[in-house]
Design an enzyme around this catalytic site. Structure first.
Site, mmCIF file in Angstrom:
data_model
loop_
_atom_site.group_PDB
_atom_site.id
_atom_site.type_symbol
_atom_site.label_atom_id
_atom_site.label_comp_id
_atom_site.label_asym_id
_atom_site.label_seq_id
_atom_site.Cartn_x
_atom_site.Cartn_y
_atom_site.Cartn_z
ATOM 1 N N LYS A 177 0.835 -1.217 0.000
ATOM 2 C CA LYS A 177 0.000 0.000 0.000
ATOM 3 C C LYS A 177 0.863 1.257 0.000
ATOM 4 O O LYS A 177 0.654 2.172 -0.789
ATOM 5 C CB LYS A 177 -0.918 0.048 1.238
ATOM 6 N N ARG A 182 -9.581 0.889 7.907
ATOM 7 C CA ARG A 182 -9.193 -0.505 8.114
ATOM 8 C C ARG A 182 -10.318 -1.327 8.744
ATOM 9 O O ARG A 182 -10.132 -2.517 8.985
ATOM 10 C CB ARG A 182 -7.998 -0.538 9.066
ATOM 11 N N ARG A 193 11.466 -5.775 5.259
ATOM 12 C CA ARG A 193 11.193 -4.353 5.036
ATOM 13 C C ARG A 193 12.091 -3.453 5.881
ATOM 14 O O ARG A 193 12.296 -3.687 7.066
ATOM 15 C CB ARG A 193 9.727 -4.049 5.357
ATOM 16 N N ARG A 200 11.008 -1.554 11.377
ATOM 17 C CA ARG A 200 9.946 -1.238 12.329
ATOM 18 C C ARG A 200 9.830 -2.335 13.373
ATOM 19 O O ARG A 200 9.936 -3.504 13.062
ATOM 20 C CB ARG A 200 8.610 -1.101 11.571
ATOM 21 N N ARG A 223 -0.500 -9.234 13.671
ATOM 22 C CA ARG A 223 -1.156 -8.265 12.780
ATOM 23 C C ARG A 223 -2.010 -8.983 11.740
ATOM 24 O O ARG A 223 -3.139 -8.580 11.472
ATOM 25 C CB ARG A 223 -0.103 -7.401 12.073
HETATM 26 P P1 ADP Z 1 2.192 -1.840 3.247
HETATM 27 O O1 ADP Z 1 2.206 -0.334 3.257
HETATM 28 O O2 ADP Z 1 0.976 -2.407 2.573
HETATM 29 O O3 ADP Z 1 2.403 -2.441 4.603
HETATM 30 P P2 ADP Z 1 4.795 -1.608 1.903
HETATM 31 O O4 ADP Z 1 4.539 -0.716 0.738
HETATM 32 O O5 ADP Z 1 5.522 -1.061 3.058
HETATM 33 O O6 ADP Z 1 3.423 -2.338 2.355
HETATM 34 O O7 ADP Z 1 5.577 -2.890 1.335
HETATM 35 C C1 ADP Z 1 5.953 -3.959 2.192
HETATM 36 C C2 ADP Z 1 7.330 -4.494 1.768
HETATM 37 O O8 ADP Z 1 7.226 -5.153 0.515
HETATM 38 C C3 ADP Z 1 8.386 -3.407 1.603
HETATM 39 O O9 ADP Z 1 9.622 -3.953 2.008
HETATM 40 C C4 ADP Z 1 8.376 -3.132 0.094
HETATM 41 O O10 ADP Z 1 9.631 -2.672 -0.372
HETATM 42 C C5 ADP Z 1 8.051 -4.500 -0.482
HETATM 43 N N1 ADP Z 1 7.216 -4.457 -1.689
HETATM 44 C C6 ADP Z 1 6.203 -3.599 -1.965
HETATM 45 N N2 ADP Z 1 5.643 -3.889 -3.159
HETATM 46 C C7 ADP Z 1 6.297 -4.975 -3.652
HETATM 47 C C8 ADP Z 1 6.175 -5.762 -4.857
HETATM 48 N N3 ADP Z 1 5.242 -5.490 -5.772
HETATM 49 N N4 ADP Z 1 7.013 -6.804 -5.009
HETATM 50 C C9 ADP Z 1 7.945 -7.081 -4.068
HETATM 51 N N5 ADP Z 1 8.124 -6.391 -2.923
HETATM 52 C C10 ADP Z 1 7.306 -5.343 -2.712
HETATM 53 P P1 ADP Z 2 1.145 -1.655 7.504
HETATM 54 O O1 ADP Z 2 0.854 -0.750 6.348
HETATM 55 O O2 ADP Z 2 2.486 -2.245 7.425
HETATM 56 O O3 ADP Z 2 0.090 -2.656 7.771
HETATM 57 P P2 ADP Z 2 0.730 0.729 9.109
HETATM 58 O O4 ADP Z 2 1.980 1.514 9.097
HETATM 59 O O5 ADP Z 2 -0.371 1.144 8.194
HETATM 60 O O6 ADP Z 2 1.135 -0.786 8.838
HETATM 61 O O7 ADP Z 2 0.117 0.642 10.564
HETATM 62 C C1 ADP Z 2 0.905 0.299 11.688
HETATM 63 C C2 ADP Z 2 0.000 0.073 12.869
HETATM 64 O O8 ADP Z 2 -0.694 1.295 13.186
HETATM 65 C C3 ADP Z 2 -1.113 -0.951 12.658
HETATM 66 O O9 ADP Z 2 -0.681 -2.280 12.896
HETATM 67 C C4 ADP Z 2 -2.146 -0.490 13.699
HETATM 68 O O10 ADP Z 2 -1.758 -0.857 15.022
HETATM 69 C C5 ADP Z 2 -2.028 1.026 13.611
HETATM 70 N N1 ADP Z 2 -2.961 1.560 12.599
HETATM 71 C C6 ADP Z 2 -2.643 2.202 11.440
HETATM 72 N N2 ADP Z 2 -3.738 2.561 10.762
HETATM 73 C C7 ADP Z 2 -4.794 2.136 11.498
HETATM 74 C C8 ADP Z 2 -6.208 2.198 11.325
HETATM 75 N N3 ADP Z 2 -6.766 2.768 10.247
HETATM 76 N N4 ADP Z 2 -6.988 1.659 12.296
HETATM 77 C C9 ADP Z 2 -6.464 1.087 13.400
HETATM 78 N N5 ADP Z 2 -5.152 0.998 13.613
HETATM 79 C C10 ADP Z 2 -4.304 1.514 12.673
#
Ligand code: ADP
Ligand code: ADP
Length: 226
Positions: free
Chosen positions: A14, A89, A128, A161, A172
């Site tokens: 995302k 979410r 990551r 992280r 999660r």
């Molecule tokens: P989210 O915000 O949904 O948690 P991230 O954008 O942080 O996900 O991506 C999670 C991990 O996967 C990061 O280490 C990122 O560099 C990697 N990643 C994101 N998109 C891809 C993809 N299409 N293929 C492989 N790795 C990816």
């Molecule tokens: P990722 O994209 O890797 O899933 P985020 O950085 O979006 O993680 O979120 C990290 C943490 O922050 C989540 O695991 C949750 O604890 C909290 N969080 C973020 N966005 C929300 C939301 N919309 N509702 C509830 N908790 C949230």
């Protein structure tokens, strides 16, 4: 104001896609997780509250999240359009967002679902690294930075992280997937959900998302990946 929301499991990509789309479309990228991590760093009341949940891989309670996002929507820099990443979410968050946007004569124009199977999510989260300044994401294998440990974009230090540790990753996924499917149902019902195959390389996912945005008349829930 145009509004897109990114929907996807933790690690689906995302943040990666929202940053690219925001840049290409001239929109503002608003990541709820980044806002919470900033609040934690600053030790604000919201930060102290949120940290208790984030450390356990749980969702922060809806009222806290909703208040924080609403406040941001009012800031001038969201007026050009906004890509929400990590919010909503849960179904109540999605409903609260609809009300908040309606008050501003806006609505969710598209919900962009990036689908990735669970074993790949674990691989992505465990490799990551994100930057200190803005949370720009990297991956040791699939998206390494040009210089080890340094963000390509802003030169800040990269770190892992705390909630990307294996036991928190499991928590999660266990706690956050079911509410995510409620959000998907919500946007499917509204006819604004587009789904793309998130297992493709980063650039291919971006292309699929841009195609989906360019053809908003797509029937509800039809998968770009199919
Ligand atoms: P989210 O915000 O949904 O948690 P991230 O954008 O942080 O996900 O991506 C999670 C991990 O996967 C990061 O280490 C990122 O560099 C990697 N990643 C994101 N998109 C891809 C993809 N299409 N293929 C492989 N790795 C990816
Ligand atoms: P990722 O994209 O890797 O899933 P985020 O950085 O979006 O993680 O979120 C990290 C943490 O922050 C989540 O695991 C949750 O604890 C909290 N969080 C973020 N966005 C929300 C939301 N919309 N509702 C509830 N908790 C949230």
């Amino acid at each position: 104001m145009k509004v897109y929301v990114m929907v996807g499991a933790p690690g689906a990509g995302k943040g990666t896609q929202a940053a690219i789309l925001a840049e290409q479309l001239g929109m503002r990228h608003l990541a709820s997780g980044d806002l919470f991590r900033e609040a934690v760093r600053e030790g604000t009341p919201v930060g102290l509250e949120a940290k208790r949940y984030m450390d356990r891989g749980a969702l922060v309670p809806d009222p806290v999240v909703i208040a924080m996002i609403e406040e941001r929507l009012d800031r001038q820099d969201a007026a050009a359009g906004v890509i929400l990443d990590g919010f909503p979410r849960t179904r109540p968050q999605a409903e609260a967002l609809a009300v908040a946007l309606a008050r501003r004569e806006a609505q969710v124009d598209a919900a962009l679902y990036v689908g990735v199977p669970e074993d790949e999510l674990v691989r992505r989260l465990s490799g990551r690294w994100v930057c200190r300044a803005s949370g720009h994401p990297y991956h040791v294998v699939s998206k390494p930075p040009l210089v080890t440990g340094i963000c390509d974009i802003d030169g800040s230090e990269l770190y892992q992280r705390e909630d990307d540790r294996p036991e928190t990753v499991r928590a999660r996924l266990e706690q956050q997937l079911a509410p995510m499917y409620d959000v998907i149902d919500h946007y499917t019902e509204l006819g604004v959900l587009v789904a793309v195959d998130g297992t493709q390389p980063i650039a291919a996912v971006t292309e699929a998302l841009l195609r989906a945005i360019a053809h908003p008349a797509r029937p509800a829930g039809r998968s770009e990946a199919a």
